[in-house]
Write an enzyme that holds these catalytic residues in place. Structure first.
Site, PDB file in Angstrom:
ATOM      1  N   ASP A 187      26.991  34.000  -3.810  1.00 20.02           N
ATOM      2  CA  ASP A 187      27.145  33.617  -5.212  1.00 20.02           C
ATOM      3  C   ASP A 187      27.759  32.240  -5.411  1.00 20.02           C
ATOM      4  OD1 ASP A 187      25.891  35.832  -6.275  1.00 20.02           O
ATOM      5  OD2 ASP A 187      27.709  37.055  -6.197  1.00 20.02           O
ATOM      6  N   ARG A 220      23.128  34.772 -11.605  1.00 19.82           N
ATOM      7  CA  ARG A 220      23.987  33.600 -11.358  1.00 19.82           C
ATOM      8  C   ARG A 220      23.488  32.298 -11.966  1.00 19.82           C
ATOM      9  NH1 ARG A 220      27.500  37.123 -11.202  1.00 19.82           N
ATOM     10  NH2 ARG A 220      28.314  37.858  -9.203  1.00 19.82           N
ATOM     11  N   SER A 251      33.436  46.736  -4.275  1.00 13.64           N
ATOM     12  CA  SER A 251      33.238  45.545  -5.087  1.00 13.64           C
ATOM     13  C   SER A 251      31.891  45.712  -5.780  1.00 13.64           C
ATOM     14  CB  SER A 251      33.236  44.302  -4.202  1.00 13.64           C
ATOM     15  OG  SER A 251      32.548  43.263  -4.860  1.00 13.64           O
ATOM     16  N   ASP A 300      40.695  38.806 -10.280  1.00 13.73           N
ATOM     17  CA  ASP A 300      40.508  37.474  -9.689  1.00 13.73           C
ATOM     18  C   ASP A 300      40.387  36.377 -10.740  1.00 13.73           C
ATOM     19  OD1 ASP A 300      40.651  38.258  -7.058  1.00 13.73           O
ATOM     20  OD2 ASP A 300      38.478  38.382  -6.762  1.00 13.73           O
TER      21      ASP A 300
HETATM   22  N1  ARG Z   1      24.337  40.736  -1.882  1.00 10.23           N
HETATM   23  C1  ARG Z   1      23.952  40.563  -3.249  1.00 10.23           C
HETATM   24  C2  ARG Z   1      23.418  39.161  -3.474  1.00 10.23           C
HETATM   25  O1  ARG Z   1      23.751  38.281  -2.738  1.00 10.23           O
HETATM   26  C3  ARG Z   1      25.069  40.905  -4.216  1.00 10.23           C
HETATM   27  C4  ARG Z   1      26.329  40.088  -4.092  1.00 10.23           C
HETATM   28  C5  ARG Z   1      27.482  40.547  -4.976  1.00 10.23           C
HETATM   29  N2  ARG Z   1      27.843  41.915  -4.733  1.00 10.23           N
HETATM   30  C6  ARG Z   1      28.951  42.507  -5.162  1.00 10.23           C
HETATM   31  N3  ARG Z   1      29.072  43.765  -4.899  1.00 10.23           N
HETATM   32  N4  ARG Z   1      29.888  41.885  -5.805  1.00 10.23           N
HETATM   33  O2  ARG Z   1      22.681  38.950  -4.397  1.00 10.23           O
END
Ligand code: ARG
Length: 408
Positions: free
Chosen positions: A123, A94, A175, A14
Site C-alpha cells: 500500500d 488506494r 489486520s 495508527d
Molecule cells: N495484500 C493485499 C494487497 O496488497 C491487502 C493489503 C492490506 N491488508 C490488510 N489486511 N490490511 O492488496
C-alpha cells in the site's frame, strides 16, 4: 510558515497517533482526509476523533460512486484478478484515496501529504506512485517507516499522554482492510500457512456449513460489460454491489485463502472475502464466452494478467494501464445480456446465459437435422491447415514417439 499536511485518516490507532505526531515532529498543521469506499465500518464520529488529535480540519468524502464506476468496473471488465484469484479490493482503493488526498492538498494549499502504511507492504507503494503521478511536487510523509514506536502499547501510551481517547477494546487479532469490493484479513495466527483460518477471521461471509440449505438464484444483467440490474431490478452500481455482497455472503461465496507475491519481495498469506466481486467476475466471464469472438477473447485473457499486475503493483495511473483500459473498453461494446446463477453453500453454478449479441448459433452448433454447418468445407480446410506439418516431416523425417502398439 507552518507546514500543512493532508493525512489519509482511517480513524484507527495508527493514523490517530500519526495525526498528533506530525504536528509535534514537524510543527505542522494537519488536515485529515477520510474516504467512504463502502466499508461496513461506519465513518460516524471520525471528524470528532480527528479534532481530538489537534487536527485543524477533518474532511470526510463519499467516494463510493466513483470507486464503483471508475475503479471497480474497469477492473471487472478487464477480468483483473491478481495471481488468478484476488479481486483486489485493497489495491483498487488506494489510487482513489491517493487522488482524493491530492485534491484536498491542492484545495487547502498543503505542501505535503501523509499516510499510515507500513514499510513492508504494497500500500505504501500504491499511495506514493499515485501521488508521484498526480502531484510530484508534494512531499510525502510515511511515519510508520520512521517513527520511534515499536508496539501498539507504546502508541496507546502516546495517545494517553496527549489526551487522545483510545477505546479500551480488546485488540483485534487481525489486520483488516475493507471496502465494498472486499475485505482483506491478515496477521496473527494467519501468518502460519499451515493453520486453517479460524472462523472468527471472516467478517462478511458465513461458512458453507452455516449457509442455508436452500440455494439462492440471482439474475444479473450487463450492459457494455457493466452490471446494471439484479433480479430484473435496475440498480445503481453501489447498491447493486452492496446487495450482491449481502446475498452471496450469506451463501458462503467469495472466501479466498491466498499466499501471494507482494511487490516488495515477500510472500504473504492473506484471507479475502469478496462475495459480490466473485459473483460478478464469474457472471461477466460467462457473458464474454458468449459474446466475444475467439481471437479477442483469447487476447483479452492474456492482457488480463498484465492489467491485474498493474493494479496490484500501484500503477493505476500509468500510461500502460490507460492504454489497456482503452482496449478493454472497445471489447465490451458487445458484452450485453443476462446471466443467471445459483448460489449454494460456497459454490456458484451457472444456470443460464443470454445475450442479444450472442455469437452462439444453434444452427451451426447442432448435431440435429437443422445443421447448417458445411461439413464438406472442413476437408479443404484441414488439407491447408496441416500442410506445414506435412512439409516439415517430409523434410526432417517423421516425429519419433513411443509406438502405441508393439509390432508383433
Ligand atoms: N495484500 C493485499 C494487497 O496488497 C491487502 C493489503 C492490506 N491488508 C490488510 N489486511 N490490511 O492488496
Amino acid at each position: 510558515m507552518k507546514e500543512k499536511i493532508a493525512l489519509a485518516y482511517s480513524g484507527g490507532l495508527d493514523t490517530s497517533v500519526i495525526a498528533k505526531w506530525l504536528q509535534e515532529q514537524y510543527h505542522a498543521e494537519v488536515i485529515t482526509v477520510s474516504a467512504n469506499l463502502g466499508q461496513q465500518k461506519e465513518l460516524v464520529g471520525i471528524e470528532e476523533k480527528a479534532y481530538k488529535t489537534g487536527a485543524k480540519k477533518a474532511i470526510v468524502l463519499d467516494l463510493r460512486e466513483e470507486f464503483a464506476t471508475e475503479y471497480i468496473f474497469p477492473a471487472l471488465k478487464a477480468g483483473a484478478l491478481y495471481e488468478q484469484s484476488y479481486p483486489m479490493a485493497t489495491s483498487l482503493g488506494r489510487p482513489l484515496i491517493a487522488k482524493a488526498l491530492v485534491e484536498v492538498a491542492r484545495a487547502e494549499a498543503c505542501t505535503a501529504v501523509a499516510h499510515g502504511c507500513t514499510g513492508k507492504g504494497n500500500d505504501q507503494v500504491r499511495f506514493e506512485t499515485a501521488i508521484a503521478a498526480l502531484a510530484p511536487d508534494l512531499k510525502i510523509y510515511a511515519p510508520l517507516r520512521e517513527w520511534e514506536f515499536k508496539s501498539r502499547q507504546e502508541e496507546i501510551e502516546y495517545c494517553q499522554r496527549h489526551g487522545i481517547p483510545v477505546k479500551a477494546t480488546k485488540e483485534n487479532p487481525y489486520s483488516i482492510d475493507e471496502n465494498m469490493w472486499g475485505t482483506s484479513i491478515e496477521c496473527g495466527i494467519l501468518e502460519n500457512p499451515r493453520v486453517a483460518p479460524p472462523e472468527d477471521a471472516y467478517q462478511r461471509t458465513v461458512s458453507p456449513e452455516q449457509a442455508p440449505n436452500e440455494s439462492a438464484t440471482v439474475e444479473i444483467e450487463f450492459e457494455s460489460g457493466v452490471p446494471i440490474s439484479l433480479d430484473g431490478k435496475a440498480l445503481p452500481p453501489v447498491e447493486l454491489i452492496m446487495k450482491l455482497n449481502e446475498i452471496a455472503g450469506a451463501h458462503g461465496i467469495g472466501r479466498l485463502d491466498l499466499i501471494e507475491n507482494r511487490l516488495v519481495g515477500i510472500k504473504s498469506r492473506e484471507l479475502y472475502e469478496a462475495p459480490a466481486a466473485t459473483v460478478l467476475h464469474f457472471a461477466h466471464r460467462e457473458l464474454e464466452r458468449l459474446t466475444l469472438d475467439k481471437d479477442t477473447m483469447h487476447y483479452k485473457a492474456k492482457i488480463a494478467h498484465d492489467y491485474a499486475d498493474l493494479i496490484y503493483n500501484g500503477l493505476w495511473f500509468s500510461p500502460l494501464r490507460y492504454a489497456l483500459s482503452a482496449f478493454v473498453e472497445e471489447t465490451q461494446k458487445v458484452v450485453n445480456g443476462v446471466v443467471t446463477l445459483k448460489l449454494y453453500k460456497g459454490n456458484i453454478t451457472l444456470l443460464s446465459r443470454w445475450s442479444p449479441n450472442s455469437l452462439y448459433d444453434e444452427r451451426l452448433a447442432t448435431y440435429s437435422a437443422e445443421d447448417q454447418f458445411d461439413h464438406k468445407a472442413s476437408a479443404g480446410f484441414i488439407k491447408i491447415y496441416s500442410l506445414p506439418l506435412k512439409t516439415y516431416y517430409r523434410i526432417n523425417g517423421a516425429p519419433t514417439s513411443k509406438p502405441a502398439i508393439e509390432a508383433k
